[in-house]
Design a protein around this motif. Structure first.
Motif, PDB file in Angstrom:
ATOM      1  N   PHE A  90       0.816  -1.220   0.000  1.00 31.69           N
ATOM      2  CA  PHE A  90       0.000   0.000   0.000  1.00 31.69           C
ATOM      3  C   PHE A  90       0.849   1.269   0.000  1.00 31.69           C
ATOM      4  CE2 PHE A  90      -3.026  -3.209   1.433  1.00 31.69           C
ATOM      5  CZ  PHE A  90      -4.127  -2.890   0.665  1.00 31.69           C
ATOM      6  N   GLY A  91       2.094   1.182   0.498  1.00 28.14           N
ATOM      7  CA  GLY A  91       2.984   2.340   0.395  1.00 28.14           C
ATOM      8  C   GLY A  91       3.326   2.639  -1.048  1.00 28.14           C
ATOM      9  N   LEU A  92       3.676   1.582  -1.812  1.00 30.18           N
ATOM     10  CA  LEU A  92       3.943   1.779  -3.243  1.00 30.18           C
ATOM     11  C   LEU A  92       2.660   2.157  -3.981  1.00 30.18           C
ATOM     12  CD1 LEU A  92       6.419  -1.176  -3.946  1.00 30.18           C
ATOM     13  CD2 LEU A  92       6.940   1.240  -3.555  1.00 30.18           C
ATOM     14  N   GLY A  93       1.517   1.599  -3.489  1.00 26.79           N
ATOM     15  CA  GLY A  93       0.243   1.947  -4.116  1.00 26.79           C
ATOM     16  C   GLY A  93      -0.069   3.433  -3.982  1.00 26.79           C
ATOM     17  N   LYS A  94       0.268   4.030  -2.817  1.00 26.92           N
ATOM     18  CA  LYS A  94      -0.039   5.445  -2.613  1.00 26.92           C
ATOM     19  C   LYS A  94       0.749   6.363  -3.536  1.00 26.92           C
ATOM     20  CE  LYS A  94      -0.988   7.527   1.100  1.00 26.92           C
ATOM     21  NZ  LYS A  94      -0.947   8.175   2.427  1.00 26.92           N
ATOM     22  N   ILE A  95       1.965   5.937  -3.920  1.00 28.86           N
ATOM     23  CA  ILE A  95       2.780   6.802  -4.775  1.00 28.86           C
ATOM     24  C   ILE A  95       2.636   6.444  -6.256  1.00 28.86           C
ATOM     25  CG2 ILE A  95       4.468   7.225  -2.956  1.00 28.86           C
ATOM     26  CD1 ILE A  95       6.297   5.195  -4.283  1.00 28.86           C
ATOM     27  N   SER A  96       1.731   5.486  -6.546  1.00 33.04           N
ATOM     28  CA  SER A  96       1.514   5.124  -7.942  1.00 33.04           C
ATOM     29  C   SER A  96       0.928   6.307  -8.724  1.00 33.04           C
ATOM     30  CB  SER A  96       0.568   3.917  -8.030  1.00 33.04           C
ATOM     31  OG  SER A  96       0.235   3.653  -9.380  1.00 33.04           O
ATOM     32  N   HIS A  97       1.324   6.447  -9.997  1.00 32.75           N
ATOM     33  CA  HIS A  97       0.788   7.529 -10.825  1.00 32.75           C
ATOM     34  C   HIS A  97      -0.573   7.168 -11.393  1.00 32.75           C
ATOM     35  CE1 HIS A  97       2.512   4.794 -13.764  1.00 32.75           C
ATOM     36  NE2 HIS A  97       1.840   5.403 -14.717  1.00 32.75           N
ATOM     37  N   ARG A  98      -1.010   5.924 -11.166  1.00 32.37           N
ATOM     38  CA  ARG A  98      -2.350   5.516 -11.603  1.00 32.37           C
ATOM     39  C   ARG A  98      -3.333   5.771 -10.459  1.00 32.37           C
ATOM     40  NH1 ARG A  98       1.132   1.462 -13.468  1.00 32.37           N
ATOM     41  NH2 ARG A  98       1.120   1.201 -15.744  1.00 32.37           N
ATOM     42  N   ARG A  99      -4.303   6.615 -10.687  1.00 34.50           N
ATOM     43  CA  ARG A  99      -5.229   7.035  -9.631  1.00 34.50           C
ATOM     44  C   ARG A  99      -6.098   5.893  -9.139  1.00 34.50           C
ATOM     45  NH1 ARG A  99      -5.493  12.400  -8.898  1.00 34.50           N
ATOM     46  NH2 ARG A  99      -7.510  12.214  -7.884  1.00 34.50           N
ATOM     47  N   TRP A 100      -6.397   4.900 -10.013  1.00 32.20           N
ATOM     48  CA  TRP A 100      -7.227   3.783  -9.552  1.00 32.20           C
ATOM     49  C   TRP A 100      -6.457   2.870  -8.597  1.00 32.20           C
ATOM     50  CZ3 TRP A 100      -5.701  -1.205 -10.770  1.00 32.20           C
ATOM     51  CH2 TRP A 100      -4.757  -1.350 -11.789  1.00 32.20           C
ATOM     52  N   ILE A 101      -5.156   3.055  -8.519  1.00 33.40           N
ATOM     53  CA  ILE A 101      -4.357   2.339  -7.506  1.00 33.40           C
ATOM     54  C   ILE A 101      -4.088   3.229  -6.292  1.00 33.40           C
ATOM     55  CG2 ILE A 101      -2.128   1.252  -7.025  1.00 33.40           C
ATOM     56  CD1 ILE A 101      -1.991   0.374  -9.901  1.00 33.40           C
ATOM     57  N   SER A 102      -3.677   4.462  -6.536  1.00 36.04           N
ATOM     58  CA  SER A 102      -3.322   5.357  -5.429  1.00 36.04           C
ATOM     59  C   SER A 102      -4.542   5.739  -4.585  1.00 36.04           C
ATOM     60  CB  SER A 102      -2.644   6.610  -5.969  1.00 36.04           C
ATOM     61  OG  SER A 102      -3.505   7.323  -6.839  1.00 36.04           O
ATOM     62  N   GLY A 103      -5.710   5.892  -5.214  1.00 41.28           N
ATOM     63  CA  GLY A 103      -6.918   6.273  -4.475  1.00 41.28           C
ATOM     64  C   GLY A 103      -7.320   5.247  -3.429  1.00 41.28           C
ATOM     65  N   PRO A 104      -7.583   3.983  -3.842  1.00 38.17           N
ATOM     66  CA  PRO A 104      -7.928   2.955  -2.842  1.00 38.17           C
ATOM     67  C   PRO A 104      -6.816   2.728  -1.816  1.00 38.17           C
ATOM     68  CG  PRO A 104      -8.535   2.228  -5.048  1.00 38.17           C
ATOM     69  CD  PRO A 104      -7.752   3.488  -5.216  1.00 38.17           C
ATOM     70  N   SER A 105      -5.559   2.816  -2.249  1.00 40.09           N
ATOM     71  CA  SER A 105      -4.449   2.635  -1.295  1.00 40.09           C
ATOM     72  C   SER A 105      -4.483   3.722  -0.232  1.00 40.09           C
ATOM     73  CB  SER A 105      -3.117   2.662  -2.041  1.00 40.09           C
ATOM     74  OG  SER A 105      -3.023   1.605  -2.971  1.00 40.09           O
TER      75      SER A 105
END
Length: 282
Positions: A90-105
């Protein structure tokens, strides 16, 4: 000319004398406080041998060390491993440039950071573990500690990666590496060194938080302690012994962590400070 640190001015004679007075007053106050505690324990009968007898009896010592300490370390170890995986994902998910990953994370991390770990533990136990006996209580503690500490570690991972100089990633992109390669090969290894002290601190927190398993009758030190003080009516001696065991566990963990940090990170090496000699840097 003697060398001087460039970080702060050397204290003068009056400051040194004042610090010595503060040190003496502090030591005297601590000794007086310790004496007061021992006196109160003696006056209230808490130092009677019958109250301390379980802690010099082999059967109870074995129960404390095997069923208490080992089970506590087992729960803490499982929770830390799960928290590292949770935090990394979830840490890597939060910094993802894809919003559908960073949002839920973002939602997951903030939710588990906000919920008190004790309430989370009780919720898991009464919604899943209550019908599964000791294993249900055991895994309720592990799941709750994994979610809470994992959410904290997710922020640690995110901050550690953000602390790596931007030029590192930009140079990797310039040679044609993909974003995934830059994250896993360039940024993450450097970030781990930066965030190692925070990771170690969170491990200590996980060990201490296993004591909250008392609320759901989970196995471990607090449950063993409850059985002892219910049989001998020695709550104060039991609390003192359990606190001592937790302190010893965390001291051992801190010593191990310091060794790991020195060996693999080397942050404890003294910083080479420049000195000034006769107005010239050396």
């Amino acid at each position: 000319m003697s060398s001087q640190s460039v970080l702060f001015d050397a204290p003068g004679p009056r400051t040194v004398a004042r610090h010595r007075v503060y040190s003496v007053v502090t030591v005297v106050a601590l000794v007086a406080l310790l004496g007061l505690v021992v006196w109160r324990l003696a006056v209230t009968g808490q130092l009677e041998y019958r109250l301390w007898e379980p802690f010099v009896t082999p059967r109870y010592i074995e129960a404390l060390l095997v069923d208490g300490v080992l089970t506590t370390l087992s729960m803490a170890g499982a929770a830390v491993l799960g928290a590292v995986v949770f935090g990394l994902v979830f840490g890597l998910g939060k910094i993802s440039h894809r919003r559908w990953i960073s949002g839920p994370s973002f939602v997951v991390v903030e939710f588990f950071r906000a919920v008190p770990v004790l309430l989370l533990m009780i919720a898991v136990f009464f919604s899943w573990g209550i019908t599964r006996g000791d294993s249900g209580a055991y895994w309720s503690v592990v799941v709750a500690l994994t979610a809470y500490n994992g959410a904290v570690l997710a922020e640690v991972f995110r901050a550690g990666i953000a602390a790596v100089p931007k030029g590192q990633g930009e140079a990797a992109f310039a040679v044609g590496m993909s974003r995934t390669q830059v994250t896993w090969i360039i940024l993450l290894p450097q970030a781990v060194k930066i965030m190692l002290p925070a990771l170690i601190s969170q491990c200590v927190v996980a060990v201490k938080d296993t004591s909250l398993g008392y609320a759901v009758a989970a196995p471990g030190l607090t449950t063993i302690g409850r059985g002892i003080y219910q049989g001998f009516q020695n709550q104060v001696p039991t609390v003192i012994v359990l606190a001592g065991l937790y302190i010893l566990i965390n001291l051992a963990l801190t010593v191990l962590a310091t060794w790991v940090q020195r060996k693999f990170v080397g942050e404890n090496n003294p910083i080479a400070l420049q000195t000034v000699d006769s107005g010239r840097a050396v």
